[in-house]
Write a protein that holds these residues in place. Structure first.
Motif: not given
Length: 189
Positions: A114-134
């Motif tokens: 669960n910890k590794v899954h959570r970290q992976s999901c958090d990384l995906v969320a961070a990258i999706e946030t970065l994609i929304r920036l100029p």
């Protein structure tokens, strides 16, 4: 370039840009952060190390943008993020992660903790946030508890330039451990 990013109640990213320069950042350093139970101020220490290296007289001062992504489940509970935002929002972009789409962060298989899954999901969320920036030209992902080495910016610049000479289409560089210090082109996010 100064970017203000926030999320609507529906979770959609909104941003407004005040450009101090007409060109996008050459390098965006993106720090993912979560609050620590101890209240440790790793984020502040890390940001101060980068800001010290990016003093106004540094040749890369205008070419590097620092972005902090709050990966805390309840963003309001990350007190050090809020403190850093109060103190440094004139020099650093602060934003909150965008939750990944369900299909991109499906349930973990039997061999994934669960910890590794959570970290992976958090990384995906961070990258999706970065994609929304100029866009920036390059993006380096960092954790909030890794300090910049002396002459670290010069070394990063050298690595990017050298990789580009070897292969103009390189996919990623890693200048640290794990996913910390991973450098990619913004288009490859």
């Amino acid at each position: 370039q100064r970017v203000e990013t926030s999320a609507t109640p529906e979770g959609q990213a909104t941003s407004s840009t005040t450009s101090l320069s007409t060109s996008p950042p050459w390098l965006r350093v993106a720090f993912t952060t979560v609050g620590r139970a101890t209240g440790a101020e790793y984020l502040l220490d890390t940001l101060h190390a980068f800001l010290h290296a990016l003093a106004p007289e540094h040749p890369m001062h205008a070419a590097v943008q620092l972005v902090v992504i709050n990966n805390q489940d309840d963003p309001s509970q990350h007190q050090i993020f809020e403190l850093a935002k109060q103190r440094l929002s004139d020099r650093v972009v602060f934003t909150v992660k965008q939750q990944p789409q369900t299909l991109r962060c499906a349930a973990a298989g039997p061999r994934v903790t669960n910890k590794v899954h959570r970290q992976s999901c958090d990384l995906v969320a961070a990258i999706e946030t970065l994609i929304r920036l100029p866009p920036a030209r390059f993006v380096m992902l960092m954790e909030d508890d890794w300090l910049l080495c002396p002459n670290g910016l010069a070394a990063i610049s050298h690595f990017i330039q050298k990789a580009s000479r070897y292969d103009p289409n390189w996919l990623a560089l890693r200048v640290s451990y794990g996913f910390n210090g991973a450098i990619v082109r913004n288009d490859d996010l």
